[in-house]
Design a protein around this motif. Sequence first.
Motif: not given
Length: 253
Positions: A176-189, A216-222
């Motif tokens: 699996l890769d972490t792309t976006l989904r993990l970062a979205e979920i960690t905001r609430v969990m 969308r270079t902000w995604r690196f940090k996010y």
Amino acid sequence: MIIDFHTHAPERGEFKDYLDSMDENKIDMAVIHPLGESVEEICRSNDYVYSLVKQHPDRLMGFASVMPREPGAEKLLERYIKDYGFKGLKLHPPMQNFSPVDPLITPVLEKAIELDIPILFHTGPIYAQKATVAFGDPLLFDELAIRHPNLTFVMAHGNPLGYDPCIAAKHPKVYLDTTLRLAEITRVMPNIGELYLDLLRGDDKLIFGTDSNPSRTWRFKYNLEAIEKMNVPQESKEKILWKTAAKLLKLNL
């Protein structure tokens, strides 16, 4: 060392911004994946990715893409790998309008096995109106792995709360890769990271990715912040951030 396994570079936006943002976030290397909904778009995107990798061989690696249902797609893939030096194959079933278990794509899958390259598949939601969301259903990739146990592939946008960790855990060559989904979920969990690795039955099935592009270079940090905040050992973070990616990309680091 940090390797971003999942980025894009459409022919818009200033590419210098992409490289500058890599530097700002201490990302050493990145894999660029082409995108397109037709043979013409994909060929053009492949060529553009190749030109960027040639300009920055110490920072960038490229994957190829093909329309896998097209006759001769497996021969085209072989040319991209052998002549262009691409490291793997990117396929986007919802955008490219095919099911990952369609028998017509078997020659491309068999060629990927023969070439010993990984495939990055888009999985999960997509908001493009013409894309077929059902073709990104993670359950299809469980069936794919059962049919092709020697196929190495990465499910992009891995969902810690879905079937994705189970599918990766039960199949030796599925990641699996972490792309976006993990970062979205960690905001609430915020403590999901430890559970994620428990569900994956280890720390060697998760790969860092961001879906960044010059616009969308902000995604690196996010995406990177989500890994940094995971309550897991540093050794596990190193596997996520670069060691597992380096293994799939056959890098001697």
